[in-house]
Scaffold this active site. Sequence first.
Site, PDB file in Angstrom:
ATOM      1  NE  ARG A 106      -4.054  -1.495   1.855  1.00  0.00           N
ATOM      2  CZ  ARG A 106      -4.803  -1.867   3.233  1.00  0.00           C
ATOM      3  NH1 ARG A 106      -4.155  -1.958   4.414  1.00  0.00           N
ATOM      4  NH2 ARG A 106      -5.623  -2.713   3.257  1.00  0.00           N
ATOM      5  N   GLY A 129      -5.698   1.169  10.343  1.00  0.00           N
ATOM      6  CA  GLY A 129      -6.032   0.393   9.545  1.00  0.00           C
ATOM      7  C   GLY A 129      -5.295   0.013   8.182  1.00  0.00           C
ATOM      8  CE  LYS A 132      -0.499   2.821  12.599  1.00  0.00           C
ATOM      9  NZ  LYS A 132      -1.596   3.306  12.092  1.00  0.00           N
TER      10      LYS A 132
HETATM   11  N1  LIG Z   1      -0.193  -4.202   1.385  1.00  0.00           N
HETATM   12  C1  LIG Z   1      -1.538  -4.509   1.857  1.00  0.00           C
HETATM   13  N2  LIG Z   1      -2.488  -4.836   0.925  1.00  0.00           N
HETATM   14  C2  LIG Z   1      -3.733  -5.440   1.682  1.00  0.00           C
HETATM   15  N3  LIG Z   1      -3.919  -5.389   3.056  1.00  0.00           N
HETATM   16  C3  LIG Z   1      -2.962  -5.053   3.720  1.00  0.00           C
HETATM   17  C4  LIG Z   1      -1.805  -4.520   3.266  1.00  0.00           C
HETATM   18  N4  LIG Z   1      -0.892  -4.172   4.354  1.00  0.00           N
HETATM   19  C5  LIG Z   1      -1.799  -4.492   5.395  1.00  0.00           C
HETATM   20  N5  LIG Z   1      -2.911  -4.809   5.196  1.00  0.00           N
HETATM   21  C6  LIG Z   1      -4.302  -5.342   6.070  1.00  0.00           C
HETATM   22  C7  LIG Z   1      -3.670  -5.989   7.128  1.00  0.00           C
HETATM   23  C8  LIG Z   1      -4.614  -5.892   8.203  1.00  0.00           C
HETATM   24  O1  LIG Z   1      -5.810  -6.749   8.087  1.00  0.00           O
HETATM   25  C9  LIG Z   1      -5.101  -4.475   7.813  1.00  0.00           C
HETATM   26  C10 LIG Z   1      -4.596  -3.419   8.900  1.00  0.00           C
HETATM   27  O2  LIG Z   1      -3.117  -3.640   9.180  1.00  0.00           O
HETATM   28  P1  LIG Z   1      -2.707  -3.286  10.558  1.00  0.00           P
HETATM   29  O3  LIG Z   1      -1.040  -3.050  10.476  1.00  0.00           O
HETATM   30  O4  LIG Z   1      -3.307  -3.920  11.599  1.00  0.00           O
HETATM   31  O5  LIG Z   1      -3.143  -1.513  10.979  1.00  0.00           O
HETATM   32  P2  LIG Z   1      -2.539  -0.312  11.566  1.00  0.00           P
HETATM   33  O6  LIG Z   1      -1.446  -0.754  12.444  1.00  0.00           O
HETATM   34  O7  LIG Z   1      -2.067   0.494  10.520  1.00  0.00           O
HETATM   35  O8  LIG Z   1      -3.795   0.131  12.255  1.00  0.00           O
HETATM   36  P3  LIG Z   1      -3.998   0.586  13.675  1.00  0.00           P
HETATM   37  O9  LIG Z   1      -3.987   2.197  13.676  1.00  0.00           O
HETATM   38  O10 LIG Z   1      -5.566   0.316  13.818  1.00  0.00           O
HETATM   39  O11 LIG Z   1      -3.234  -0.104  14.464  1.00  0.00           O
HETATM   40  O12 LIG Z   1      -4.534  -3.950   6.579  1.00  0.00           O
HETATM   41 MG   LIG Z   2      -1.383  -1.040  14.328  1.00  0.00          MG
END
Ligand SMILES: Nc1ncnc2c1ncn2[C@H]1C[C@H](O)[C@@H](COP(=O)(O)OP(=O)(O)OP(=O)(O)O)O1
Ligand SMILES: [Mg+2]
Length: 642
Positions: A106, A129, A132
Amino acid sequence: MERNGANEVQAELDSVEAELEVVELQIAELLEKQAELTSRKKRLLRKLEDACESAQTAGSSSAGSGSLSGPVMTKQELLRYENADFPWSKELEQNLKNTFQLSKFRPLQQKAVNLSMSGKDLFLVMPTGRGKSLCYQLPAVCSEGFTLVVTPLVSLMEDQLMYLKSIHVEAATLNASSTKEHAKMVLAGMTDTKAPFKLLYVTPEKIAKSKLLMSRLEKAYNAGRLSRIAVDEVHCCSQWGHDFRPDYKLLGILKRQFPKVPLLGLTATATSSVLKDCQKILCVPEPITLTASFNRTNLYYEVRFKNSNSEESIGDIASLIEERYQGQSGIVYVFSQKDADSVSEDLQKKGINAYPYHANMAPEDKSRVHRKWSTNKIQVVVATVAFGMGIDKSDVRFVIHHTISKSIENYYQESGRAGRDDQPADCIVYFGFNDIFRISTMVVMENVGQKKLLTMVEYCQNVDRCRRSVMAVHFDEVWDDEGCNEMCDVCRHGNDYITVDVTQHAKDVVQIVELASSLDEKLTPLKVTEAWMGKGPAKRRKMIQTTILSRLEVEAIITHLLLQGYLSEDFSFTPYTTYFYLKLGRKASLLKNQSHSVTMKMRKTGLDANVVKVSQVKTKEGKRSGDNTANSSVTKKVKKDL
Ligand SMILES: Nc1ncnc2c1ncn2[C@H]1C[C@H](O)[C@@H](COP(=O)(O)OP(=O)(O)OP(=O)(O)O)O1
Ligand SMILES: [Mg+2]
Ligand SMILES: [Zn+2]
């Protein structure tokens, strides 16, 4: 003689007041102009940057690539990190696909991963979401040794461990509930060259309190096995951030003891001053900061008016879920635990598979609801904000707010749980007049609680600006309305608004509040509404100008007067509850000036009406029509073709 003197003073006072008012209007105009120019300037700067960028890296997309800063590298040097020609690039690519089962990065993920792989210290600000975690998990998998991850909540840790286990990435944790044997095994594993785990999750408390852990970390560091440090929710370091955690303050020890290990700080929301503070606390000399765009392009934002009759809004929500989201997963956010119970019960009665979730439930009930919802056995969770951190279901198709959030940041965060799979999803908020005051009494103790709440109210009341642009201003981001792509109700339908003159209405409402205060009486918003609609005591009705506007219109105007400072909030505390009253705002006295006018934007078909009754009408282009006498008490119909 004295009387003459007083008259003279009064005359001078009037003239000064009139002049002041003119100045105030000029200032308002200039401020508006300044805002417009600043936003144009930012847009142009962004364009210029983009032009340079695309000249450098043909084919790389600029949308959502966010902005960069950092003293250690020029922008051009940073651009290099968007590429895939590093020694580790192949391995990253393979693990992205095979281990994490993701087809592509992403925006910003690749840059962040490359920077971290190159040993740079990095702060990554990316909306909730957006992914990260991948930015340290993928480097962890592709590096020797292990990555130390500091996380504030044990529940977050457990979610991550579960996820990593499911994709066969070895990870371990050390927290207060770890058994002695487990801790022993983990501590031994830290220097084991066979690398029994790639990621080690710990709480900040563990770092602060466990000398044993620190000594093992030091050993691992000396043996070259500590490959990276990730500090999740890094804003918790700063007292200025919204979730300050005292133990985060002690994490500076990591960089002081292990200066050669790159540190990656991650957060969804942090202003630049909070980040500066975090940098100091964590003792990171010159981190690079990557900030992703707040804009979630797949989310459709919509505001609906909520009638004071709550039955109606529940009926509306129920049919929405039945018709638009049949069989799809969603969340309905409510104001209180009581609401969570009652709204879910009402939805259940209407045949919807909904369950409540709030802080006061037994832990096992909470996790049961969470689990069943995650596995699609429950369609809708009706939740308070307790249903928050760590909720990561990718296919949430709708987040409906039965009650507005307490700030735009909160709304962004809560609604942002929709559409994490990048597929279209809806974020709908029901905007009810009474809810403003329910929340207001709740946030009254918070420092800037009222101010923040009013930004949320403004977001909802607004009919003429892209919803995303309202958020962008809030997140300090440059915004171009085209970036919305008609993915909000204003861009899709909202050009149908009119500017109406509500000066007389403002005077009428202010008179009601003034009269009450002269009688030593305080009026709740409901009382003001009813008085104006002629439902108050007969005696008072004779003394005030009542209105024939509909309830929704009345509420919209009172809200507008509150937002604009003609009215303001007044609280009163009893041992059991807090009351909210309306009093005169700092601009109320301006209404005494004949030439002062108050305008308001309303959606033409928005409230109950293609019939908005106003005393003067102005179209978007500024053409005036209708009765120019603002004082006319006769209301007029706005023709639909305006
Ligand atoms: N390149 C990608 N393509 C598709 N989905 C992805 C990609 N990278 C991450 N994801 C998905 C995996 C997780 O189900 C979702 C959220 O990722 P996550 O790392 O938990 O978010 P975050 O840490 O930014 O959010 P928060 O602030 O809520 O902790 O996104
Ligand atoms: Mg997170
Ligand atoms: Zn829009």
